[in-house]
Design an enzyme around this catalytic site. Structure first.
Site, short mmCIF file in Angstrom:
data_model
loop_
_atom_site.label_atom_id
_atom_site.label_comp_id
_atom_site.label_asym_id
_atom_site.label_seq_id
_atom_site.Cartn_x
_atom_site.Cartn_y
_atom_site.Cartn_z
N ARG A 35 74.97 -25.41 38.59
CA ARG A 35 73.66 -25.71 39.19
C ARG A 35 72.88 -26.66 38.29
NH1 ARG A 35 75.09 -20.36 40.63
NH2 ARG A 35 75.23 -20.23 42.89
N ASP A 197 82.62 -13.40 44.31
CA ASP A 197 81.40 -12.91 44.96
C ASP A 197 80.99 -13.82 46.12
OD1 ASP A 197 80.68 -15.07 43.25
OD2 ASP A 197 78.59 -14.42 43.33
N GLU A 198 80.17 -13.28 47.00
CA GLU A 198 79.48 -14.03 48.05
C GLU A 198 80.40 -15.00 48.81
OE1 GLU A 198 74.98 -14.05 46.16
OE2 GLU A 198 76.33 -15.69 45.60
#
Length: 216
Positions: A35, A197-198
């Protein structure tokens, strides 16, 4: 206090034996460079801080929807395409505002070797994270055939969770095995973090390959 003053004046402390050990075997910190990309020199500074606080593990989050940050020689598009996004979300998530500026960067394998050596000299093990099957937008943007739709997508420009995840076909498993082979050669850690995850199953529910594999 008089005893302390005496030893302070002498510039010495009494001979003694101290028996001490850390309470936790795994003392780690995590850094997400997908990010927000941080240059090599900052990573070294981060490792210095870990060492100062007696940390022994650095969890390095190298891939995600918003950027692929590690050079993989067998798949150059991962960094040619996947390491940069067209713009970045700024401010509060619900404001949906962006900085209209290309953003990114990545670490060469030589950078990785240098940082691994630097960390090792400070008794820190680096655990690299290569996300799968979700958080794969940057990889799929570089190689659309890895996704379930086969369509060209962008490196993610906003935060969140996306439906584009790795499609469980043979080409994908070959890709991931080849990627991890290069990652393992760079990192002496006995552990490789694979995210997990996710990962929305939205596309798998309508994908023939995924459904056939589930039934099998």
């Amino acid at each position: 206090s008089q005893l302390f003053s005496y030893y302070q004046a002498k510039g010495s402390i009494p001979c003694m034996e101290i028996t001490d050990s850390p309470k936790f075997q795994w003392r780690g910190m995590h850094l997400d460079v997908s990010r927000h990309f941080f240059p090599k020199e900052f990573i070294k500074k981060y490792i210095d801080y870990l060492a100062m606080y007696k940390m022994n593990t650095f969890h390095w989050h190298l891939t995600d929807d918003q950027g692929w940050r590690i050079e993989i020689k067998k798949y150059p598009k991962l960094t040619e395409v996947g390491a940069r996004r067209a713009r970045s979300m700024i401010g509060r998530y619900k404001d949906d505002q962006y900085e209209e500026k290309k953003y990114g960067g990545f670490y060469t394998q030589e950078d990785i070797k240098e940082i691994v050596k630097y960390a090792s000299e400070r008794h820190i093990t680096i655990v690299p994270e290569i996300e799968m099957p979700g958080h794969a937008s940057a990889a799929i943007a570089a190689y659309p055939e890895l996704g379930c739709t086969g369509q060209q997508i962008k490196v993610a420009e906003k935060w969140g969770v996306f439906d584009d995840i790795f499609c469980p076909k043979e080409e994908t498993f070959t890709f991931l095995e080849n990627v991890l082979t290069e990652v393992i050669q760079l990192f002496p850690s006995k552990i490789i973090h694979i995210g997990g995850d996710e990962a929305p199953k939205t596309q798998w529910k309508t994908n023939e390959i995924a459904q056939a594999l589930i039934k099998k």
